[in-house]
Design a protein around this motif. Structure first.
Motif, mmCIF file in Angstrom:
data_model
loop_
_atom_site.group_PDB
_atom_site.id
_atom_site.type_symbol
_atom_site.label_atom_id
_atom_site.label_comp_id
_atom_site.label_asym_id
_atom_site.label_seq_id
_atom_site.Cartn_x
_atom_site.Cartn_y
_atom_site.Cartn_z
ATOM 1 N N TYR A 54 0.869 -1.211 -0.047
ATOM 2 C CA TYR A 54 0.212 0.128 0.130
ATOM 3 C C TYR A 54 0.911 1.249 -0.089
ATOM 4 N N LYS A 55 1.858 0.984 0.636
ATOM 5 C CA LYS A 55 3.035 2.189 0.628
ATOM 6 C C LYS A 55 3.349 2.322 -0.860
ATOM 7 N N GLU A 58 0.535 3.888 -2.863
ATOM 8 C CA GLU A 58 0.318 5.296 -2.679
ATOM 9 C C GLU A 58 1.537 6.404 -3.299
ATOM 10 N N GLU A 59 2.788 5.852 -3.207
ATOM 11 C CA GLU A 59 3.882 6.546 -3.854
ATOM 12 C C GLU A 59 4.104 6.495 -5.344
ATOM 13 N N GLY A 61 1.281 5.224 -7.592
ATOM 14 C CA GLY A 61 0.044 4.867 -8.438
ATOM 15 C C GLY A 61 0.140 3.787 -9.478
#
Length: 322
Positions: A54-55, A58-59, A61
């Motif tokens: 998920y990190k 988020e960074e 896309g």
């Protein structure tokens, strides 16, 4: 992640609140750990930590190049997230008996409801038909490599039997619905029975369909240009001269795009063992063995591939592939 991981997580949480839950059966894929050449019926470690995924999302896309690097050898995000879901189920199923079914390339029925039935262009079907109709002429891979098909009714039967015999244990029971270890088939079988059946029935779009396998990407690029791109442009030129709408270059672009998406699978070979599946089937009564066929050694490839071909021509061919 939403489709394959989060939905599995939520359904597992729901099942754990059901008082009379008997089994949580998860349909995965046999291609969850293709970095291994021999795959056995066990749960493998997850490909990454959920928080790290998920990190990354988020960074980065939907950055395709970054994603390919992040999934680290997995064919695509589908197999990556299915692998993650397996590991989560193994760790968090708690008191709910859990079973994982890993089918390989799901294809037309073997027997039920009728031989050769299918209702979609998923899996390898468009790839096989593109080659049989003469659109696809060259592929990166090896002619002697195996193809791990499994009839869809074998997957269904295995799911029913595995669920019915699920045990309350800390271990997640894994069953492969695969053929490469116990009843292998290869591209020569495809040509001899599937492709030749299309030609015999006169259903090929282009003359003399055949498929050539090459090892290198350079050979693939050169061969594609000479064997597919040039003829497609020449055919479209003839259509323009005769006052007809060009179509060959457009169709070829779709064929090439599909071929390239299958490259990881056409250029690699795996042995997917199905020992536990065969043992499970052998534990049934003779009547149930006949009713719930799921032992891959029962597949007669010459007969099956012809039925598969006839099913595509009867149920799918009237509908457009592209």
């Amino acid at each position: 992640m939403n489709t394959n991981f989060e939905s599995t997580k939520k359904l597992l949480e729901l099942s754990q609140r059901m008082k009379n839950i008997e089994v949580f059966l998860y349909i995965s894929t046999a291609f969850t750990h293709t970095q291994k050449k021999v795959l056995v019926e066990t749960v493998y470690p997850p490909p990454a930590k959920v928080e790290d995924i998920y990190k990354f999302i988020e960074e980065n896309g939907d950055d395709e190049q970054a994603t390919l690097k992040f999934i680290n050898g997995q064919p695509n995000t589908y197999t990556f997230t299915k692998s993650l879901s397996e590991a989560y189920l193994s760790k968090h199923h708690g008191n709910v008996p859990a079973v994982i079914i890993r089918p390989s390339i799901v294809s037309a029925t073997n027997q039920e409801p009728i031989p050769g039935w299918l209702d979609n262009w998923y899996g390898s079907t468009p790839f096989l038909m593109n080659a049989s109709e003469g659109w696809l002429r060259i592929v990166r891979g090896n002619y002697n490599s195996g193809i791990d098909f499994i009839p869809v009714d074998f997957v269904t039967n295995l799911s029913i039997v595995a669920a019915a015999k699920a045990k309350r244990t800390n271990e997640v029971q894994v069953f492969h619905s695969t053929t490469s270890a116990d009843n292998p088939t290869d591209w020569s079988d495809f040509k001899n029975y599937f492709l030749d059946e299309v030609v015999r029935r006169g259903k090929n779009d282009l003359p003399y369909p055949n498929i050539v396998f090459v090892e290198s990407k350079i050979a693939l690029a050169i061969g594609s240009f000479l064997m597919q791109t040039v003829p497609a442009h020449m055919l479209d030129l003839w259509l323009k001269i005769t006052g007809k709408e060009p179509r060959y270059v457009k169709i070829l672009a779709q064929v090439i795009r599909l071929r390239d998406s299958y490259e990881h699978f056409s250029s690699n070979d795996w042995i997917m063992r199905s020992d536990r599946t065969r043992q499970l089937h052998a534990s049934l009564s003779p009547e149930d063995q006949e009713k719930f066929q799921c032992d891959p050694t029962q597949i007669n490839w010459p007969e099956y591939l012809k039925d598969y071909c006839r099913g595509v021509l009867k149920y799918l061919k009237p509908r457009k592939m592209y």
